[in-house]
Enzyme design. Structure first.
Site, short mmCIF file in Angstrom:
data_model
loop_
_atom_site.label_atom_id
_atom_site.label_comp_id
_atom_site.label_asym_id
_atom_site.label_seq_id
_atom_site.Cartn_x
_atom_site.Cartn_y
_atom_site.Cartn_z
N ASP A 29 -36.48 28.80 -8.43
CA ASP A 29 -35.79 28.40 -7.21
C ASP A 29 -35.13 29.62 -6.57
O ASP A 29 -34.55 30.46 -7.26
CB ASP A 29 -34.74 27.32 -7.53
CG ASP A 29 -34.28 26.58 -6.29
OD1 ASP A 29 -34.61 25.39 -6.16
OD2 ASP A 29 -33.58 27.19 -5.45
N ASN A 85 -34.86 14.97 -6.39
CA ASN A 85 -34.09 14.45 -5.26
C ASN A 85 -35.07 13.76 -4.32
O ASN A 85 -36.02 14.38 -3.85
CB ASN A 85 -33.37 15.60 -4.55
CG ASN A 85 -32.36 16.29 -5.45
OD1 ASN A 85 -31.74 15.65 -6.29
ND2 ASN A 85 -32.20 17.59 -5.28
N GLN A 92 -32.85 15.28 -0.88
CA GLN A 92 -34.12 16.03 -0.74
C GLN A 92 -34.10 16.83 0.56
O GLN A 92 -33.83 16.29 1.64
CB GLN A 92 -35.30 15.05 -0.74
CG GLN A 92 -36.65 15.75 -0.69
CD GLN A 92 -37.82 14.78 -0.82
OE1 GLN A 92 -37.63 13.57 -0.87
NE2 GLN A 92 -39.02 15.32 -0.86
N HIS A 98 -41.14 17.71 -5.73
CA HIS A 98 -40.84 18.79 -6.67
C HIS A 98 -39.82 18.31 -7.68
O HIS A 98 -38.96 17.49 -7.37
CB HIS A 98 -40.33 20.04 -5.94
CG HIS A 98 -39.18 19.78 -5.02
ND1 HIS A 98 -39.34 19.23 -3.77
CD2 HIS A 98 -37.85 19.98 -5.16
CE1 HIS A 98 -38.17 19.11 -3.19
NE2 HIS A 98 -37.24 19.55 -4.02
N HIS A 100 -36.89 19.72 -10.22
CA HIS A 100 -36.03 20.84 -10.60
C HIS A 100 -35.87 20.82 -12.13
O HIS A 100 -35.64 19.75 -12.71
CB HIS A 100 -34.62 20.67 -10.02
CG HIS A 100 -34.54 20.63 -8.53
ND1 HIS A 100 -34.08 21.70 -7.80
CD2 HIS A 100 -34.82 19.65 -7.64
CE1 HIS A 100 -34.06 21.38 -6.51
NE2 HIS A 100 -34.51 20.14 -6.38
P1 5GP Z 1 -34.41 19.73 -2.74
O1 5GP Z 1 -33.09 19.99 -2.05
O2 5GP Z 1 -35.46 19.29 -1.74
O3 5GP Z 1 -34.33 18.84 -3.92
O4 5GP Z 1 -34.85 21.11 -3.34
C1 5GP Z 1 -35.42 22.14 -2.59
C2 5GP Z 1 -35.20 23.41 -3.37
O5 5GP Z 1 -36.08 24.38 -2.86
C3 5GP Z 1 -33.78 23.98 -3.26
O6 5GP Z 1 -33.20 24.08 -4.56
C4 5GP Z 1 -33.98 25.34 -2.62
O7 5GP Z 1 -33.13 26.33 -3.12
C5 5GP Z 1 -35.44 25.63 -2.91
N1 5GP Z 1 -36.10 26.46 -1.93
C6 5GP Z 1 -36.03 26.34 -0.57
N2 5GP Z 1 -36.80 27.26 0.04
C7 5GP Z 1 -37.37 27.99 -0.97
C8 5GP Z 1 -38.28 29.10 -0.98
O8 5GP Z 1 -38.71 29.60 0.06
N3 5GP Z 1 -38.65 29.59 -2.19
C9 5GP Z 1 -38.15 29.06 -3.36
N4 5GP Z 1 -38.58 29.63 -4.51
N5 5GP Z 1 -37.32 28.00 -3.39
C10 5GP Z 1 -36.93 27.49 -2.21
#
Ligand code: 5GP
Ligand code: ZN
Length: 112
Positions: A29, A85, A92, A98, A100
């Site tokens: 991440d 999420n 999300q 995805h 985590h």
């Molecule tokens: P969500 O909030 O949808 O559960 O998780 C999305 C995750 O993607 C977040 O933890 C955020 O830090 C990660 N993320 C967002 N953009 C990028 C990216 O460009 N590269 C990587 N490796 N992680 C990302």
């Protein structure tokens, strides 16, 4: 489709990869919330956990096999948390399914 994680899966946007096969990708991440924080995604675009069906659940099972393999490879023997999420109230922010994996410290429960 303008999807960040589809672009990462296709290699169009770079990522710090941990594991890859023809169906699944794992990468760190960009904004870690724990000493170890990586994401495991199906390469196929699935928008969220709401979209898991009988047609794609074998792929989701494979995601979980990959998580167990990586946890063993990274020696996460003290444990870890798998988080998904889903949707607005789930927090999300990226609309491509995805999981985590958070590890390296004791995590609080319940989440906020
Ligand atoms: P969500 O909030 O949808 O559960 O998780 C999305 C995750 O993607 C977040 O933890 C955020 O830090 C990660 N993320 C967002 N953009 C990028 C990216 O460009 N590269 C990587 N490796 N992680 C990302
Ligand atoms: Zn996608």
């Amino acid at each position: 489709m303008d999807c960040l994680f589809c672009k990462i899966a296709a290699g169009e946007i770079p990522s710090n990869k941990i594991y890859e096969d023809d169906k699944v990708l794992a990468f760190y991440d960009i904004d870690p919330k724990a000493p170890v924080h990586f994401l495991v995604i199906p390469k196929e675009h699935i928008a969220s956990a709401d979209c898991i069906t009988a047609e794609n659940s074998t792929l989701i099972a494979h995601v979980f096999e990959v998580i167990a393999k990586i946890a063993a490879d990274l020696k996460l023997e003290k444990g870890y948390r798998i988080v998904n999420n889903c949707g607005e109230h789930g927090g999300q922010t990226v609309g491509h399914l995805h999981f985590h994996i958070l590890a390296g410290r004791s995590l609080t429960w319940p989440p906020g």
